[in-house]
Design an enzyme around this catalytic site. Structure first.
Site: not given
Length: 256
Positions: A103, A193, A195
């Site tokens: 990001c 994202h 993660e």
């Protein structure tokens, strides 16, 4: 779950590969990647930059992970650690140290490499979104062989609007063209994202902010992300393991 450690000064010789993690916001930790990178034998040294923890001036780690945050990559007035983060990103690019930016971290890579990032540009994306793997990803060290349309959690209103010259364009989505790219041999930036855990959406995402951008409420986004979580996690675990292998390879080369 692996425990994320704080940074050290980089002077000691650690046996395991070490990854410097720049955190830009309290809620933006390494998430699933903390465990997946640990599975690859990589130790995470985190800098809580938003709390004023100092960044090292010299990149001595075997890899660099820059996480997300509600800033543009040159928003130095609100985030005074960003000049130091950009300097580390430039060092990674100049030395071939593996870099992964998520990001804001991906936008920062585009910025330092000569691309363009614009605030509140295009259609915002929130929740689980289907991406498209581009043909250029077929021989990419991290993204080769992934499903053609993997889901990923999105949470952005800013976007990369022009890739750096010579960058490899790897992923896109219907509303945001530049979802993933590589600069040089070992620096990756993503808008999404990989993660993120779906479970964080209800407690961490602001319903008023979502409504202002015409997005569904957190509960609806959570339910959708949960349905797609097994598929998403399978894809991004693979990418995390591959990145861990590159960090370990860098460590091996440095020791040799």
């Amino acid at each position: 779950m692996a425990t994320e450690t704080r940074q050290d000064n980089g002077d000691g010789e650690a046996r395991e590969p070490r990854l410097l993690v720049v955190r830009n916001h309290e809620g933006d930790g390494a998430g699933n990647w903390e465990q997946w990178l640990a599975e690859g034998g990589v130790r995470l040294d985190a800098v809580r930059a938003w709390e004023g923890e100092p960044l090292p001036e010299r990149l001595t780690h075997d890899g660099l992970l820059v996480l997300g945050g509600a800033y543009l990559p040159d928003d130095d007035a609100r985030a005074p650690w960003l000049p130091g983060t950009r300097a580390l990103a430039r060092q990674a690019l100049g030395t071939g140290v593996p870099y992964f930016g998520i990001c804001l971290g991906g936008q920062l890579l585009a910025h330092v490499a000569g691309g363009e990032v614009r605030g509140e540009h295009g259609t915002p994306e929130f929740g689980s979104v289907r991406l498209t793997l581009r043909p250029e990803a077929a021989d990419d060290p991290l993204f080769h062989g992934l499903p053609a349309h993997p889901p990923a959690i999105e949470n952005h209103v800013d976007a990369v609007t022009a890739l750096p010259a010579g960058a490899h364009w790897l992923l896109s989505s219907a509303d945001c063209p530049y979802q993933g790219f590589r600069v040089g041999a070992a620096a990756w930036g993503v808008q999404f994202h990989p993660e993120a855990r779906a479970a964080r959406i209800p407690p961490a995402w602001n319903a008023g902010r979502l409504a202002r951008h015409g997005a569904p409420d957190p509960a609806s986004l959570h339910a959708h992300a949960l349905r797609e979580a097994p598929e998403a996690e399978a894809a991004w675990r693979t990418v995390a393991h591959r990145f861990a292998a590159l960090v370990a390879e860098r460590r091996g080369a440095a020791v040799a």
